[in-house]
Design a protein around this motif. Structure first.
Motif, short mmCIF file in Angstrom:
data_model
loop_
_atom_site.label_atom_id
_atom_site.label_comp_id
_atom_site.label_asym_id
_atom_site.label_seq_id
_atom_site.Cartn_x
_atom_site.Cartn_y
_atom_site.Cartn_z
N ASN A 213 62.11 81.04 -22.26
CA ASN A 213 61.55 81.28 -23.59
C ASN A 213 60.72 80.10 -24.10
O ASN A 213 60.41 80.01 -25.29
CB ASN A 213 62.67 81.62 -24.58
N ASN A 214 60.36 79.18 -23.16
CA ASN A 214 59.52 78.02 -23.48
C ASN A 214 60.06 77.16 -24.62
O ASN A 214 59.30 76.63 -25.42
CB ASN A 214 58.08 78.46 -23.80
N TYR B 157 67.66 80.41 -19.97
CA TYR B 157 67.16 81.16 -21.14
C TYR B 157 66.15 80.29 -21.92
O TYR B 157 65.08 80.74 -22.30
CB TYR B 157 68.33 81.56 -22.05
N THR C 267 72.89 86.22 -27.31
CA THR C 267 72.18 86.27 -26.02
C THR C 267 73.01 86.95 -24.93
O THR C 267 72.47 87.42 -23.94
CB THR C 267 71.81 84.85 -25.54
N GLU D 146 67.74 87.72 -32.46
CA GLU D 146 66.96 86.60 -32.94
C GLU D 146 67.84 85.41 -33.32
O GLU D 146 68.76 85.53 -34.11
CB GLU D 146 66.14 87.03 -34.17
#
Length: 196
Positions: free
Chosen positions: A186-187, A182, A171, A128
């Motif tokens: 992940n918008n 990425y 990541t 996260e």
């Protein structure tokens, strides 16, 4: 990750004693400073994950430095080495407190506890990204350079680099193009926001 420790203490006797105890406990003391002036640079340069500092070295305006350092370097644990009376409320922002009269086993036990907590943190939190890391990731994906990101977010270049290191660690992605993909997947950004 190995235990890479910076000791920030004015007294050479205390620093040397701590150094011997920590080296004996399998820790790697990567730097010794007698004042906090170059702390941020040293933490980055040495990739330290632990800081042992005497709170007396911090002036009134620097009292929030431990919390600030942890925000900028999420892998960092900050430990106070207390050599004289300090108001207990000032010690709440530290991960642990080593007293001047603590025994060698007590000190190694406190360090061991922090290492254990850090290991748990790494396995639980690594996926996260923090809000600030997402902001930096989006800026990188938009093609911005470290200096531009620092100016836009009103933070130092060192902090930007630290965030980028954390993003890469979490990541597993090292390249700018990989981070851009990425961010798209992940918008976090729109396709037409990507610098072409």
């Amino acid at each position: 990750m190995s235990n890479r420790i910076i000791i920030c203490e004015a007294s050479e006797i205390i620093t040397t004693g701590l150094y011997d105890i920590l080296q004996g406990a399998g820790c790697d003391v990567v730097a010794r400073l007698d004042n906090p002036e170059q702390l941020c640079e040293k933490i980055l340069a040495c990739d330290a994950n632990m800081l042992i500092i005497n709170p007396i070295l911090l002036g009134h305006s620097e009292r929030n430095l431990p919390s600030q350092l942890v925000k900028e370097h999420q892998q960092l644990s900050v430990i106070a080495i207390v050599t004289t009376y300090i108001d207990p409320s000032l010690l709440k922002s530290y991960d642990a407190v080593i007293e001047i009269n603590d025994s060698k086993p007590k000190i190694t036990n406190k360090i061991g506890q922090i290492v254990k907590n850090n290991d748990k943190k790494e396995t639980n939190d690594d996926v996260e990204l923090s809000k600030r890391e997402i902001d930096v990731l989006v800026a990188v994906a938009k093609g911005m350079m470290n200096k531009e990101i620092a100016d836009q977010m009103n933070i130092s270049i060192h902090t930007v680099i630290s965030h980028r290191k954390n993003i890469t660690r979490k990541t597993g992605i090292k390249s700018v193009s990989g981070l851009t993909v990425y961010a798209l997947l992940n918008n976090l950004i729109d396709e037409n926001e990507v610098y072409k």
